[in-house]
Design a protein around this motif. Structure first.
Motif, short mmCIF file in Angstrom:
data_model
loop_
_atom_site.label_atom_id
_atom_site.label_comp_id
_atom_site.label_asym_id
_atom_site.label_seq_id
_atom_site.Cartn_x
_atom_site.Cartn_y
_atom_site.Cartn_z
N HIS A 24 -10.88 3.64 -18.68
CA HIS A 24 -11.67 4.15 -17.56
C HIS A 24 -12.19 3.01 -16.70
O HIS A 24 -12.10 3.05 -15.46
N ALA A 25 -12.69 1.96 -17.33
CA ALA A 25 -13.22 0.82 -16.59
C ALA A 25 -12.11 0.11 -15.82
O ALA A 25 -12.31 -0.32 -14.67
N ARG A 26 -10.94 -0.01 -16.42
CA ARG A 26 -9.81 -0.67 -15.77
C ARG A 26 -9.38 0.10 -14.52
O ARG A 26 -9.18 -0.49 -13.44
N ARG A 27 -9.25 1.41 -14.65
CA ARG A 27 -8.81 2.23 -13.52
C ARG A 27 -9.85 2.23 -12.40
O ARG A 27 -9.52 2.18 -11.22
N ARG A 28 -11.12 2.29 -12.81
CA ARG A 28 -12.18 2.30 -11.80
C ARG A 28 -12.22 0.98 -11.04
O ARG A 28 -12.36 0.97 -9.80
N ALA A 29 -12.09 -0.13 -11.76
CA ALA A 29 -12.10 -1.44 -11.11
C ALA A 29 -10.92 -1.59 -10.15
O ALA A 29 -11.08 -2.12 -9.04
N GLU A 32 -11.63 0.54 -7.01
CA GLU A 32 -12.64 -0.07 -6.16
C GLU A 32 -12.08 -1.28 -5.41
O GLU A 32 -12.39 -1.49 -4.23
N ARG A 33 -11.24 -2.05 -6.09
CA ARG A 33 -10.65 -3.23 -5.46
C ARG A 33 -9.74 -2.82 -4.30
O ARG A 33 -9.75 -3.43 -3.22
N ARG A 34 -8.95 -1.75 -4.50
CA ARG A 34 -8.06 -1.28 -3.45
C ARG A 34 -8.83 -0.77 -2.24
O ARG A 34 -8.49 -1.07 -1.09
N GLY A 43 -16.17 0.04 2.56
CA GLY A 43 -15.63 0.37 1.24
C GLY A 43 -16.68 0.84 0.27
O GLY A 43 -16.48 1.81 -0.46
N GLY A 44 -17.83 0.17 0.25
CA GLY A 44 -18.89 0.56 -0.67
C GLY A 44 -19.39 1.96 -0.42
O GLY A 44 -19.65 2.73 -1.34
#
Length: 207
Positions: A24-29, A32-34, A43-44
């Motif tokens: 979950h953390a990997r996908r969320r990061a 957010e980066r994209r 973006g925020g």
């Protein structure tokens, strides 16, 4: 909670839901980066308004399901039962949620967090089907069977003739109040009722 007094000091019992939390953390990061790369200024704001997409949030829900199963098992299992959590399958990104070692044998436990009625249909003609909230989820049994087969191979080398069981353990889903469901010999249970199955007498000595 399960006794660990006689276990080797270097045995890692694992952390329930750890792999799902990491995914979950990997996908969320990555998301957010994209978004921030594509929309540097807003973006925020976009991330705050949009929230987590369903496919991403599912990993967090799954992790909480594994944690809840572990909590209930720890409360209701006998002291001579040891539970290993979040065991990685070699050569794969997949994992086994929980493995319990008890007098009744070794139990492969696949934790599932679904909402809706769980049902098993066995038509006169055709294949049996597992449904949750009316949706075909028979593939869950196929996944469990593969996990059990992997553990059986290892256990056969370490402790021949040790029985290996598999179970789907549900949180939040609607299971029958009377009786219990099974599919291909695998019980479908809430954590507390599964703990009772695991606590049964069996062929294994504490050692």
């Amino acid at each position: 909670m399960s006794s660990v007094e006689n276990l080797p000091d270097d045995l890692d019992l694992g952390t329930p839901g750890a792999s799902a939390r990491r995914e979950h953390a990997r996908r969320r990061a990555n998301r957010e980066r994209r978004v921030r790369a594509k929309h540097p200024r807003i973006g925020g704001v976009l991330l705050a308004v949009a929230g987590d997409p369903q496919h991403e949030a599912a990993w967090a829900r799954g992790a909480r399901g594994e944690e809840r199963v572990a909590e209930v098992l720890a409360k209701h299992l006998d002291d001579d039962v040891i539970v290993l959590h979040d065991r990685r399958i070699p050569g794969s990104r997949a994992n086994i949620d929980h493995i319990a070692v008890a007098p009744s044998g070794v139990w492969v436990i696949d934790a599932k967090r679904y909402k809706g009625k769980v049902a098993v249909s066995k038509p006169l003609f055709g294949k049996a089907k597992l449904t949750i909230a009316g949706r075909d989820k028979t593939k869950l049994i196929d996944g469990l069977a593969k996990q059990v087969a992997l553990v059986e191979t290892v256990v056969a080398e370490l402790a021949p003739d040790t029985p290996v069981h598999g179970a789907l353990c549900f949180v939040e889903a609607d299971l029958p109040l009377v009786g219990s469901l099974s599919f291909n010999g695998y019980p479908l249970l809430y954590p507390k009722r599964l703990a009772k199955r695991i606590n049964r007498d069996g062929p294994l000595e504490p050692s």
